[in-house]
Design a protein around this motif. Sequence first.
Motif, PDB file in Angstrom:
ATOM      1  N   LEU A 182     -10.457  -9.957  50.685  1.00  0.00           N
ATOM      2  CA  LEU A 182      -9.921  -8.931  49.792  1.00  0.00           C
ATOM      3  C   LEU A 182      -8.797  -9.538  48.972  1.00  0.00           C
ATOM      4  O   LEU A 182      -7.964 -10.279  49.499  1.00  0.00           O
ATOM      5  CB  LEU A 182      -9.389  -7.760  50.616  1.00  0.00           C
ATOM      6  N   THR A 183      -8.760  -9.236  47.680  1.00  0.00           N
ATOM      7  CA  THR A 183      -7.711  -9.735  46.794  1.00  0.00           C
ATOM      8  C   THR A 183      -6.881  -8.563  46.288  1.00  0.00           C
ATOM      9  O   THR A 183      -7.421  -7.602  45.730  1.00  0.00           O
ATOM     10  CB  THR A 183      -8.307 -10.487  45.588  1.00  0.00           C
ATOM     11  N   GLY A 184      -5.559  -8.645  46.490  1.00  0.00           N
ATOM     12  CA  GLY A 184      -4.670  -7.574  46.058  1.00  0.00           C
ATOM     13  C   GLY A 184      -4.322  -7.687  44.588  1.00  0.00           C
ATOM     14  O   GLY A 184      -4.690  -8.658  43.911  1.00  0.00           O
ATOM     15  N   ALA A 185      -3.581  -6.701  44.074  1.00  0.00           N
ATOM     16  CA  ALA A 185      -3.191  -6.689  42.664  1.00  0.00           C
ATOM     17  C   ALA A 185      -2.321  -7.889  42.313  1.00  0.00           C
ATOM     18  O   ALA A 185      -2.307  -8.351  41.171  1.00  0.00           O
ATOM     19  CB  ALA A 185      -2.447  -5.392  42.361  1.00  0.00           C
ATOM     20  N   SER A 186      -1.605  -8.419  43.295  1.00  0.00           N
ATOM     21  CA  SER A 186      -0.741  -9.577  43.070  1.00  0.00           C
ATOM     22  C   SER A 186      -1.517 -10.882  43.025  1.00  0.00           C
ATOM     23  O   SER A 186      -0.960 -11.936  42.707  1.00  0.00           O
ATOM     24  CB  SER A 186       0.317  -9.655  44.174  1.00  0.00           C
ATOM     25  N   GLY A 187      -2.806 -10.834  43.381  1.00  0.00           N
ATOM     26  CA  GLY A 187      -3.622 -12.035  43.439  1.00  0.00           C
ATOM     27  C   GLY A 187      -3.688 -12.661  44.814  1.00  0.00           C
ATOM     28  O   GLY A 187      -4.413 -13.631  45.027  1.00  0.00           O
ATOM     29  N   ARG A 188      -2.958 -12.117  45.765  1.00  0.00           N
ATOM     30  CA  ARG A 188      -2.975 -12.641  47.134  1.00  0.00           C
ATOM     31  C   ARG A 188      -4.258 -12.243  47.832  1.00  0.00           C
ATOM     32  O   ARG A 188      -4.696 -11.094  47.759  1.00  0.00           O
ATOM     33  CB  ARG A 188      -1.770 -12.098  47.891  1.00  0.00           C
ATOM     34  N   GLU A 189      -4.856 -13.211  48.506  1.00  0.00           N
ATOM     35  CA  GLU A 189      -6.124 -12.983  49.208  1.00  0.00           C
ATOM     36  C   GLU A 189      -5.898 -12.858  50.711  1.00  0.00           C
ATOM     37  O   GLU A 189      -4.965 -13.439  51.262  1.00  0.00           O
ATOM     38  CB  GLU A 189      -7.091 -14.138  48.947  1.00  0.00           C
ATOM     39  N   MET A 190      -6.818 -12.122  51.352  1.00  0.00           N
ATOM     40  CA  MET A 190      -6.788 -12.018  52.810  1.00  0.00           C
ATOM     41  C   MET A 190      -8.223 -11.990  53.318  1.00  0.00           C
ATOM     42  O   MET A 190      -9.060 -11.260  52.795  1.00  0.00           O
ATOM     43  CB  MET A 190      -6.055 -10.762  53.262  1.00  0.00           C
ATOM     44  N   LEU A 191      -8.493 -12.823  54.299  1.00  0.00           N
ATOM     45  CA  LEU A 191      -9.812 -12.829  54.924  1.00  0.00           C
ATOM     46  C   LEU A 191      -9.959 -11.591  55.792  1.00  0.00           C
ATOM     47  O   LEU A 191      -9.172 -11.379  56.721  1.00  0.00           O
ATOM     48  CB  LEU A 191      -9.987 -14.090  55.772  1.00  0.00           C
TER      49      LEU A 191
END
Length: 218
Positions: free
Chosen positions: A57-66
């Motif tokens: 998943l990619t947040g609005a800030s561009g940070r990704e999380m598996l």
Amino acid sequence: MGWVEDAPDLATLDAITARRLNALVPMEVPAGTVLFSPGDAVKGYVIVLQGRVSVSLTGASGREMLLYAVTPGQSCIQSTLGLMGGEDYTAEAITDEDSRVVLLPKLLFLQLLDDSPSFRTLVFAAFAGRMQTMMHLLEKIAFQRVECRLAAHLLDRATPSGQLTGTHQELATAVGSAREVISRRLEAWSRRGWVKTTRGKVEIIDPVALKSIADEAM
């Protein structure tokens, strides 16, 4: 005989369902292939026969999380929710390695849910297992320190010789943190002699030290 008979996790399916599934042709998917992206309509139920698919998943800030990885015998909760609830994908799925998958078209998936008790049991059992995994992930993100998650991930994904391939960004995505945070942790552990880092690789030197961190109470 077909691909269903070669998949141990499908052994409980009745003969009629197995025959309907065997009519589908498995696909060979190279590593790095994007299977779906946020906003895509869910076209079917994916069964992984070989390989590994990461869903992030990619947040609005561009940070990704598996969110989770799909390996043979496991399900993709994003696909199941989309097929049953009509929602589009909100995450991205990419093959981590060369994979072999089968796509059950939406219509066939829904028909089998209605017609086949054995298929319905398999899908719901896999869904329940995946939901439990997601709950564990939420618990870790909410209550477990980053270094604990990182140490556990390194130990879990490393080869028997202690080698792990992955950039700092990929490690950050896997543990739900930022690349800068991961880089600082690895640098500190490297100074202590616990790990050795090179470009795109991490070598575990002191697994006992990392395990003591991974096992810390939340």
